[in-house]
Write an enzyme that holds these catalytic residues in place. Structure first.
Site, mmCIF file in Angstrom:
data_model
loop_
_atom_site.group_PDB
_atom_site.id
_atom_site.type_symbol
_atom_site.label_atom_id
_atom_site.label_comp_id
_atom_site.label_asym_id
_atom_site.label_seq_id
_atom_site.Cartn_x
_atom_site.Cartn_y
_atom_site.Cartn_z
ATOM 1 N N CYS A 125 10.894 -0.298 -0.852
ATOM 2 C CA CYS A 125 9.928 0.185 -1.844
ATOM 3 C C CYS A 125 10.671 1.140 -2.768
ATOM 4 C CB CYS A 125 8.769 0.917 -1.158
ATOM 5 S SG CYS A 125 7.385 1.239 -2.275
ATOM 6 N N CYS A 135 5.462 2.961 -6.838
ATOM 7 C CA CYS A 135 6.213 1.998 -6.018
ATOM 8 C C CYS A 135 6.993 0.983 -6.838
ATOM 9 C CB CYS A 135 5.258 1.283 -5.061
ATOM 10 S SG CYS A 135 4.437 2.441 -3.935
ATOM 11 N N LYS A 200 -1.927 -4.052 2.644
ATOM 12 C CA LYS A 200 -1.732 -2.603 2.623
ATOM 13 C C LYS A 200 -2.790 -1.997 1.717
ATOM 14 C CE LYS A 200 1.646 0.936 1.391
ATOM 15 N NZ LYS A 200 3.038 1.214 1.032
ATOM 16 N N ARG A 210 3.717 10.958 2.536
ATOM 17 C CA ARG A 210 4.179 11.273 1.177
ATOM 18 C C ARG A 210 4.808 12.648 1.109
ATOM 19 N NH1 ARG A 210 -0.922 8.430 -1.903
ATOM 20 N NH2 ARG A 210 -0.453 6.322 -1.128
ATOM 21 N N LYS A 253 -2.317 -2.589 7.325
ATOM 22 C CA LYS A 253 -2.030 -1.159 7.241
ATOM 23 C C LYS A 253 -3.089 -0.466 6.410
ATOM 24 C CE LYS A 253 1.392 1.925 5.317
ATOM 25 N NZ LYS A 253 2.431 2.085 4.368
ATOM 26 N N SER A 279 0.790 7.670 9.126
ATOM 27 C CA SER A 279 1.027 9.096 9.301
ATOM 28 C C SER A 279 -0.258 9.907 9.520
ATOM 29 C CB SER A 279 1.794 9.644 8.091
ATOM 30 O OG SER A 279 1.117 9.350 6.881
ATOM 31 N N TYR A 318 4.162 6.594 14.982
ATOM 32 C CA TYR A 318 4.925 7.827 15.158
ATOM 33 C C TYR A 318 4.832 8.325 16.598
ATOM 34 C CZ TYR A 318 4.918 7.407 10.133
ATOM 35 O OH TYR A 318 5.085 6.908 8.864
HETATM 36 C C1 PBG Z 1 6.026 3.126 0.819
HETATM 37 C C2 PBG Z 1 5.291 3.362 2.076
HETATM 38 C C3 PBG Z 1 4.237 4.255 2.339
HETATM 39 C C4 PBG Z 1 3.972 4.164 3.693
HETATM 40 C C5 PBG Z 1 4.838 3.205 4.210
HETATM 41 N N1 PBG Z 1 5.632 2.715 3.184
HETATM 42 C C6 PBG Z 1 3.581 5.242 1.472
HETATM 43 C C7 PBG Z 1 2.634 4.868 0.411
HETATM 44 O O1 PBG Z 1 2.311 3.695 0.191
HETATM 45 O O2 PBG Z 1 2.218 5.803 -0.282
HETATM 46 C C8 PBG Z 1 2.960 4.976 4.447
HETATM 47 C C9 PBG Z 1 3.213 5.107 5.898
HETATM 48 C C10 PBG Z 1 2.476 6.194 6.580
HETATM 49 O O3 PBG Z 1 1.570 6.839 6.032
HETATM 50 O O4 PBG Z 1 2.812 6.429 7.734
HETATM 51 N N2 PBG Z 1 5.301 2.566 -0.201
#
Ligand code: PBG
Length: 331
Positions: A125, A135, A200, A210, A253, A279, A318
């Protein structure tokens, strides 16, 4: 007193709940450390191990600190990690994502020889590498899909060349899987697995990530490319499209607010299905556990079991190291 039915049948579900051995015998859903993938944040520099804001127990590591961390993971049986790079500097086209000496290629090159059996995945990404935090690259204020594709493809090729087993595009650009597949094939690396972040959703639960990756968008949000949380049919369309483009593994996700999406994807498609326990989902459980409001071990077991029961084959979490440890102790 519970009366038998007229035909004499005495239906007592509690018979099978009588003892630990009995309950384990009839347990339908089990967790195994083989299915866990640990996210790993890598930063520039040396001797860096810094805990992430909002994610107690999760740190960002510099490359020299990684072996110790990876030994901890493999020591409890975790067999797979996914790397996220946090570059020293950012620009508007996310150069750090696809340069050969970027943080992720160097990480993989460094780790590959000493961990030959570990499945090394790399997130693909631009958001961690762009100064604006989106992204993809911008045309005006628009995230430009088709100008982003070749950059994602270059990044994937660099990670594969460095030794990644799996590249995982998460930018939610249309056609990203096929662009990456073609670029890998064109570079003689068609054995690299592509795991699409297929469904996603634009989620509030990415916030701690982030701050870990310094990747919050500097203006607007990601809703013009990430999915609407309410859309399950569209999620199926996204997954189908990724499979048609050549994804070997597909993903839903986040996980917890999307268990129905996982469940339907499991029934509809036959490729391996990943769920990303993101996260913010970690932060919720950690915060409540640290306050004594939840029993962490039981809550984590229940949550991961739920994701598994919904139909995920692999779970990116995690909690991977802690959970693997608990599984070893006979959860
Ligand atoms: C990159 C990406 C993100 C996550 C995984 N790959 C962040 C986003 O889309 O803002 C989030 C993973 C997480 O929150 O654990 N684009």
């Amino acid at each position: 007193m519970l009366e038998p039915k007229a035909d004499g049948a005495d239906l007592r579900a509690r018979r099978l709940r009588k003892s630990e051995a009995m309950r384990r015998m009839v347990r339908e859903t089990r967790l195994h450390e083989d299915m866990l993938v640990a996210p790993v944040f890598v930063v520039e520099g040396n001797h860096v191990k810094e805990e992430i804001d909002g994610m107690p127990g999760v740190s960002r590591y510099s490359i020299d600190e990684l072996p110790k961390h990876l030994e901890g993971l493999t020591g409890v049986g975790v067999r797979s990690v996914i790397f996220f790079g946090v570059p020293g500097s950012k620009d508007d086209v996310g150069t750090g994502a696809y340069s050969r000496d970027g943080v992720v290629p160097r990480t993989i090159e460094a780790v590959r020889p000493s961990f030959p059996e570990l499945v090394l995945m790399a997130d693909v990404c631009l958001c961690e590498y762009t100064s604006h935090g989106h992204c993809g690259v911008l045309s005006g204020n628009i995230v430009d899909n088709d100008r982003t594709l070749p950059l994602l493809a270059r990044a994937a090729v660099e990670y594969a060349r460095a030794g990644a087993d799996v590249v995982a595009p998460s930018a939610m650009m249309d056609g990203q899987v096929s662009a990456i597949r073609k670029a890998l094939a064109g570079s003689g690396m068609d054995e690299t697995v592509v795991m699409g972040y297929s469904a996603k959703h634009a989620s509030a639960f990415y916030k701690p990530f982030r701050s870990a990756a310094g990747s919050a968008p500097s203006f607007g949000d990601r809703r013009s490319y990430q999915m609407e949380p309410g859309n399950r049919r569209e999620a199926m369309r996204e997954i189908r499209q990724d499979i048609e483009e050549g994804a070997d593994i597909v993903m839903v996700k986040p996980a917890l607010a999307y268990l129905d999406v996982i469940s339907e994807a499991r029934r509809k498609f036959d490729v391996p299905l990943a769920a990303y326990n993101v996260s913010g989902e970690y932060s919720m459980l950690k915060a409540a556990s640290m306050n004594g409001w939840l029993d962490e071990k039981q809550a984590v077991q229940e949550v991961l079991t739920g994701i598994r029961r919904a139909g995920a084959d692999l779970i990116i979490t995690y909690f991977a190291e802690q959970a693997a440890g608990w599984i070893r102790e006979g959860w």
